[in-house]
Motif scaffolding. Sequence first.
Motif, short mmCIF file in Angstrom:
data_model
loop_
_atom_site.label_atom_id
_atom_site.label_comp_id
_atom_site.label_asym_id
_atom_site.label_seq_id
_atom_site.Cartn_x
_atom_site.Cartn_y
_atom_site.Cartn_z
N LEU A 126 0.82 -1.20 0.00
CA LEU A 126 0.00 0.00 0.00
C LEU A 126 0.86 1.26 0.00
CD1 LEU A 126 -2.65 -1.01 2.68
CD2 LEU A 126 -3.05 -0.79 0.23
N ARG A 127 0.51 2.17 -0.87
CA ARG A 127 1.21 3.45 -0.90
C ARG A 127 0.50 4.45 0.02
NH1 ARG A 127 2.66 5.45 -6.89
NH2 ARG A 127 0.47 5.09 -7.27
N THR A 128 1.23 5.45 0.44
CA THR A 128 0.64 6.57 1.16
C THR A 128 0.30 7.67 0.16
OG1 THR A 128 2.75 7.69 1.53
CG2 THR A 128 2.07 6.04 3.17
N MET A 142 -11.03 -0.59 3.43
CA MET A 142 -10.29 -0.26 2.22
C MET A 142 -9.29 -1.34 1.81
SD MET A 142 -11.47 2.65 1.20
CE MET A 142 -10.25 3.09 -0.03
N THR A 143 -9.00 -2.30 2.65
CA THR A 143 -7.91 -3.24 2.38
C THR A 143 -8.32 -4.68 2.64
OG1 THR A 143 -6.99 -3.13 4.61
CG2 THR A 143 -6.22 -1.48 3.03
N TYR A 144 -7.47 -5.59 2.17
CA TYR A 144 -7.58 -7.02 2.50
C TYR A 144 -6.17 -7.56 2.64
CZ TYR A 144 -6.08 -8.32 -2.22
OH TYR A 144 -5.35 -8.50 -3.37
N THR A 145 -6.03 -8.69 3.28
CA THR A 145 -4.73 -9.33 3.45
C THR A 145 -4.54 -10.40 2.40
OG1 THR A 145 -4.80 -8.92 5.84
CG2 THR A 145 -3.24 -10.58 5.05
N ASP A 146 -3.49 -10.28 1.62
CA ASP A 146 -3.19 -11.26 0.59
C ASP A 146 -2.75 -12.57 1.26
OD1 ASP A 146 -2.51 -11.84 -2.37
OD2 ASP A 146 -0.68 -12.40 -1.30
N ALA A 203 -1.15 -15.15 0.09
CA ALA A 203 0.18 -15.65 -0.25
C ALA A 203 1.29 -14.85 0.43
CB ALA A 203 0.38 -15.64 -1.76
N SER A 204 1.18 -13.52 0.36
CA SER A 204 2.26 -12.67 0.86
C SER A 204 2.04 -12.19 2.29
CB SER A 204 2.42 -11.45 -0.04
OG SER A 204 1.28 -10.60 0.05
N GLY A 205 0.78 -12.22 2.75
CA GLY A 205 0.47 -11.67 4.06
C GLY A 205 0.42 -10.16 4.09
N GLU A 206 0.57 -9.50 2.91
CA GLU A 206 0.58 -8.04 2.84
C GLU A 206 -0.84 -7.50 2.71
OE1 GLU A 206 3.11 -6.13 3.16
OE2 GLU A 206 4.85 -7.46 2.88
N LEU A 207 -1.03 -6.28 3.20
CA LEU A 207 -2.28 -5.57 2.98
C LEU A 207 -2.28 -4.99 1.57
CD1 LEU A 207 -3.00 -3.54 6.25
CD2 LEU A 207 -4.21 -5.55 5.40
N ASN A 208 -3.36 -5.16 0.85
CA ASN A 208 -3.53 -4.59 -0.49
C ASN A 208 -4.86 -3.86 -0.57
OD1 ASN A 208 -1.10 -5.62 -1.61
ND2 ASN A 208 -2.07 -7.61 -1.91
N ALA A 209 -5.00 -3.00 -1.57
CA ALA A 209 -6.24 -2.24 -1.76
C ALA A 209 -7.35 -3.16 -2.26
CB ALA A 209 -6.01 -1.10 -2.73
N GLY A 215 -9.95 -2.45 -3.88
CA GLY A 215 -10.43 -2.13 -5.22
C GLY A 215 -9.71 -2.88 -6.31
N ASN A 216 -8.45 -3.27 -6.08
CA ASN A 216 -7.66 -3.95 -7.11
C ASN A 216 -7.76 -5.47 -7.04
OD1 ASN A 216 -6.69 -1.51 -8.11
ND2 ASN A 216 -4.95 -1.48 -6.71
N ARG A 217 -8.43 -5.98 -6.03
CA ARG A 217 -8.47 -7.44 -5.83
C ARG A 217 -9.29 -8.11 -6.93
NH1 ARG A 217 -10.51 -10.47 -0.27
NH2 ARG A 217 -9.43 -12.45 -0.64
#
Length: 502
Positions: free
Chosen positions: A2-4, A57-61, A63-69, A71-73
């Motif tokens: 996630l970007r700021t 606004m986010t979900y946890t991927d 595979a990576s465990g990272e938070l992502n937006a 909207g792009n999922r």
Amino acid sequence: MLRTGEEYRESIRDGRKVYVNGEQVRDVTTHPMFKPIVDRRAHIYDMAHQESTQAVMTYTDEASGELNAIGNRLPRTQEDWWDKRRAVDAVQRESGGVVTRVGDETIGEMWSLFDGQDVLNEVDPRFSDNIRRHIEHSISADTFHISANTDPKGDRSKAPQDQDPDMLLHVVKETDNGIVVRGAKYETAAAYANQAFTKPTIANWGNSELSEYAVGFIADLGSPGLQFISRTGFAGRASAADYPLSNSVDEVESLVIFDNVEIPWENVLFYRHTKAASFIRSTLHRYSAFPFVQRTQHLADLMIGAALWNVKQTGLEKQQAVQEKLAQLACYRENINAHLTASIALAEPSPGGLLMPNQSLLYTGRVTALSQLPAMMHIARELCGGQICITPDAGAFSHPDTKEWMEKYYNVNENWIADDRRKLLAFARDLLNSDYAGHRLTFQLFAQSPPFAQLGAIYRNFDFDGPLDLVRKAADLSENVLGGQVLGTGNRAAQDGKVAVK
């Protein structure tokens, strides 16, 4: 990751050549016509980090465990669509108006490409890996991704080859590194976005199987050779007190000039085959129509709120004629809501294994939302009354020579003082009656295809087998009327079965 908001701002300080009002813009993040909407997009990025909005606004991927937006999922379940809908609602509430081109509504066009990989592979198998990689990149890099469709076109009675060939964007040569393109595209938000899925407009290919105009690619909007000639923005023309929407959520369109821009092969998604280009055009809005229609629902909420507050301030909300007009606005809003909700409830598997909103319900919802919008805006104008076009500006309410008179004639009671009434009238004027309001209404003809194309999408996706079979049986028609073809079960039968089971 996630970007700021500040990381986003820094990403578009790349020396791009942007022009507006006959001047070159040195920094779109600070220019008065771009800064308000850049700040809105930056705030959307920051919402993913704020404790109060991060969950929506986010979900946890996995595979990576990272938070992502969110909207792009890639949408694979109904819950994915409910999550996306909640995120768009949160963005619209935070914006205070309607923001249309902020990324989540255009990434869906890439999902249509993902669905079409088999078709694209039939004509040219080189680019499937590019499609998948760019979708993954959009998720992981959190880029501001937009869409580029419409060319200047020129004389439409002529083929592009029979006039200035640059009227439609086209490939002029191949290199070891990629393709070189010339032409222009109209793009909302291009001057302050990171990348654009650039694809052919609706074109008459004739009988050609191959064409230099049949090309789709990801354009890095910081690439050498790009120039952005933007329309004059509404921000800064008049005070924010008098035009709150014009000064906060105006999204600026640009004519993007591709002056021999090299597109690396890894960014090319399809090339030369008119069959591939036509296929992409026919499925382009399979997903992206959903958030666009959802934004129109939010516009309906703003019209209802502005109209209802205006009649409540003057005590007219109990009149039957007023209630009937408010009910018309409510019907319009709930028609949009019903189509969106049903398109998720009856969502369909896509050819690529994703879950797409029910296509017939989504496209009929889009036509309902956009074809009725002008009439609904006029009803809201009626309810707001003529004062939205004759009320003096904010300066008159503060100037010592006129303040007393404005308070005398704009105070209604102890609950509705002059300043609140002025703010409401200014908001309603900007929503319904300003240059900005007119632009937003006309923008509907550009943003999601013209009405004939929207109706064409309904024709291609509505299940006509159901009504045909119903009347064949009710009228006792013979099997001969089928012309030797057997009716399939169609989408309608499958949908009715799902509803019955539930």
